[in-house]
Design a protein around this motif. Structure first.
Motif, PDB file in Angstrom:
ATOM      1  N   UNK A 192       0.792  -1.142   0.059  1.00  0.00           N
ATOM      2  CA  UNK A 192       0.065  -0.037  -0.027  1.00  0.00           C
ATOM      3  C   UNK A 192       0.778   1.218   0.095  1.00  0.00           C
ATOM      4  N   UNK A 193       2.004   1.242   0.339  1.00  0.00           N
ATOM      5  CA  UNK A 193       3.052   2.361   0.463  1.00  0.00           C
ATOM      6  C   UNK A 193       3.400   2.923  -1.140  1.00  0.00           C
ATOM      7  N   UNK A 194       2.873   1.924  -2.199  1.00  0.00           N
ATOM      8  CA  UNK A 194       3.275   2.621  -3.499  1.00  0.00           C
ATOM      9  C   UNK A 194       1.964   3.207  -3.859  1.00  0.00           C
ATOM     10  N   UNK A 195       0.855   3.275  -3.279  1.00  0.00           N
ATOM     11  CA  UNK A 195      -0.179   3.637  -3.697  1.00  0.00           C
ATOM     12  C   UNK A 195      -0.288   5.132  -3.126  1.00  0.00           C
ATOM     13  N   UNK A 196      -0.941   6.074  -3.783  1.00  0.00           N
ATOM     14  CA  UNK A 196      -0.963   7.699  -3.273  1.00  0.00           C
ATOM     15  C   UNK A 196      -2.298   8.341  -3.714  1.00  0.00           C
ATOM     16  N   UNK A 197      -2.706   9.375  -2.872  1.00  0.00           N
ATOM     17  CA  UNK A 197      -3.834   9.950  -3.157  1.00  0.00           C
ATOM     18  C   UNK A 197      -3.388  11.568  -3.207  1.00  0.00           C
ATOM     19  N   UNK A 198      -3.942  12.396  -4.158  1.00  0.00           N
ATOM     20  CA  UNK A 198      -3.652  13.660  -4.150  1.00  0.00           C
ATOM     21  C   UNK A 198      -4.921  14.446  -4.070  1.00  0.00           C
ATOM     22  N   UNK A 199      -4.984  15.368  -3.036  1.00  0.00           N
ATOM     23  CA  UNK A 199      -6.092  16.373  -2.833  1.00  0.00           C
ATOM     24  C   UNK A 199      -5.758  17.602  -3.685  1.00  0.00           C
ATOM     25  N   UNK A 200      -6.291  17.713  -4.711  1.00  0.00           N
ATOM     26  CA  UNK A 200      -5.821  18.889  -5.809  1.00  0.00           C
ATOM     27  C   UNK A 200      -7.124  19.818  -5.707  1.00  0.00           C
ATOM     28  N   UNK A 201      -7.212  20.538  -4.783  1.00  0.00           N
ATOM     29  CA  UNK A 201      -8.457  21.471  -4.709  1.00  0.00           C
ATOM     30  C   UNK A 201      -8.130  22.850  -4.380  1.00  0.00           C
ATOM     31  N   UNK A 202      -9.300  23.758  -4.709  1.00  0.00           N
ATOM     32  CA  UNK A 202      -9.192  25.095  -4.206  1.00  0.00           C
ATOM     33  C   UNK A 202     -10.679  25.222  -3.424  1.00  0.00           C
ATOM     34  N   UNK A 203     -10.643  25.465  -2.175  1.00  0.00           N
ATOM     35  CA  UNK A 203     -11.945  25.456  -1.283  1.00  0.00           C
ATOM     36  C   UNK A 203     -12.475  24.096  -1.584  1.00  0.00           C
ATOM     37  N   UNK A 204     -11.716  22.972  -1.183  1.00  0.00           N
ATOM     38  CA  UNK A 204     -12.447  21.890  -1.138  1.00  0.00           C
ATOM     39  C   UNK A 204     -12.625  21.346   0.109  1.00  0.00           C
ATOM     40  N   UNK A 205     -13.644  20.498   0.246  1.00  0.00           N
ATOM     41  CA  UNK A 205     -13.980  19.955   1.805  1.00  0.00           C
ATOM     42  C   UNK A 205     -14.093  18.447   1.672  1.00  0.00           C
ATOM     43  N   UNK A 206     -13.510  17.753   2.389  1.00  0.00           N
ATOM     44  CA  UNK A 206     -13.268  16.347   2.435  1.00  0.00           C
ATOM     45  C   UNK A 206     -13.814  16.007   3.805  1.00  0.00           C
ATOM     46  N   UNK A 207     -15.073  15.303   4.107  1.00  0.00           N
ATOM     47  CA  UNK A 207     -15.912  14.672   5.114  1.00  0.00           C
ATOM     48  C   UNK A 207     -15.734  13.497   5.140  1.00  0.00           C
ATOM     49  N   UNK A 208     -15.016  12.834   6.380  1.00  0.00           N
ATOM     50  CA  UNK A 208     -15.032  11.189   6.794  1.00  0.00           C
ATOM     51  C   UNK A 208     -14.165  10.701   5.589  1.00  0.00           C
ATOM     52  N   UNK A 209     -12.931  11.399   5.298  1.00  0.00           N
ATOM     53  CA  UNK A 209     -12.004  10.749   4.371  1.00  0.00           C
ATOM     54  C   UNK A 209     -11.231   9.959   4.902  1.00  0.00           C
ATOM     55  N   UNK A 210     -11.359   8.524   4.241  1.00  0.00           N
ATOM     56  CA  UNK A 210     -10.606   7.404   5.261  1.00  0.00           C
ATOM     57  C   UNK A 210      -9.495   6.673   3.959  1.00  0.00           C
ATOM     58  N   UNK A 211      -8.265   6.692   4.261  1.00  0.00           N
ATOM     59  CA  UNK A 211      -7.238   5.772   3.575  1.00  0.00           C
ATOM     60  C   UNK A 211      -6.735   4.705   4.428  1.00  0.00           C
TER      61      UNK A 211
END
Length: 296
Positions: A192-211
């Motif tokens: 899983x260390x090879x996996x990645x997520x990018x949150x690439x936002x302007x005024x973005x909201x993430x509720x209950x984000x789970x990785x």
């Protein structure tokens, strides 16, 4: 079907049985007349869209076509849309706006250079949409891409499990401006260390984000605008880029490890396992932390 299908100017497609089960429905199965071909392209203003398109043999590198493309749809209503087994883009939404979608699902699709699911720009952007549930399972290296140019949208649930990670390839890229992501769950196969997520936002909201697992999550506020995470659960690492200019607001939740430039964080009420942030010599601003616990 043995060739590409294109529809436009009609009310849509309603496959009898899709409301009960994908497996029991009259699924469109497609062969591959040429590498990279598009199985189904939909444009216009479809008011009904319950459709399933599957590749033969359950996917793999021999099925080098793409599933369904919604090209410049507007004022549309998408119901249950399902694709399976494309070694290419499973579901592709391009330059579309003012649409709603009940359930979109891409299973066993994508490759290291093509996302299983994507919302992208064309001559214009995709904007003003609402997706109830997005499911992207068993993605091949690249799972989800939502352009940072998308704007003013809500996605109520993202369920993306068991992606096969590829080091150097961003597994999930969640972008947009003035956008809300609710109940996001991301998992990958080992490592899983090879996996990645990018949150690439302007005024973005993430509720209950789970990785889950050692996934690295990078937050990048576009144009210096903030990103907000409410009650996140990140088992790997949250990272703020050193050249990040937008503030990352975190309220509640728990994060195993936080790294990156310290001055980019505003944290309140969060359980943090390890905090290892740097301070830039030309940036005297301090990290803002309140009502939180830090292990190390």
């Amino acid at each position: 079907i043995t060739g590409a299908l294109t529809i436009g100017g009609i009310n849509g497609i309603d496959m009898e049985g899709l409301g009960t089960s994908y497996a029991d429905a009259g699924i469109i199965k497609t062969t591959f007349p040429a590498a990279g071909y598009q199985a189904l392209t939909v444009s216009g203003v479809p008011n009904v869209m319950n459709v399933s398109v599957c590749a033969p043999g359950g996917g793999g590198a021999t099925n080098t076509g793409h599933g369904i493309k919604f090209d410049q749809v507007s004022l549309a209503r998408l119901g249950k849309v399902y694709v399976d087994g494309f070694w290419g883009i499973g579901l592709n939404i391009s330059q579309s706006y003012d649409f709603t979608a009940e359930h979109l699902s891409a299973n066993n699709c994508g490759n290291p250079t093509a996302y299983a699911f994507q919302i992208v720009d064309g001559a214009g952007t995709s904007n003003e949409f609402h997706i109830g549930h997005l499911q992207v399972e068993l993605a091949n290296a690249s799972a989800i891409y939502i352009s940072p140019n998308c704007s003013n949208f809500v996605i109520d649930s993202i369920h993306s499990e068991r992606a096969t990670p590829d080091a150097g390839v961003t597994t999930w890229s969640l972008g947009g401006s003035n956008c809300v992501y609710n109940m996001v769950r991301l998992t990958s196969e080992a490592p899983s260390a090879n996996a990645s997520a990018l949150l690439d936002c302007s005024y973005g909201q993430f509720n209950l984000f789970k990785s889950e697992g050692a996934i690295v999550v990078t937050a990048e506020g576009v144009s210096g605008d903030p990103i907000t995470l409410i009650n996140p659960h990140i088992e790997g690492t949250l990272k703020a880029l050193n050249n990040q200019v937008g503030l990352i607001n975190i309220f509640g939740g728990n994060i195993a490890n936080i790294t990156g430039q310290a001055s980019r964080y505003n944290i309140n009420g969060t359980e943090i396992g390890t905090l290892s942030c740097g301070v830039a010599a030309n940036d005297p601003t301090l990290m803002k932390i309140a009502n939180s616990t830090i292990g190390v």
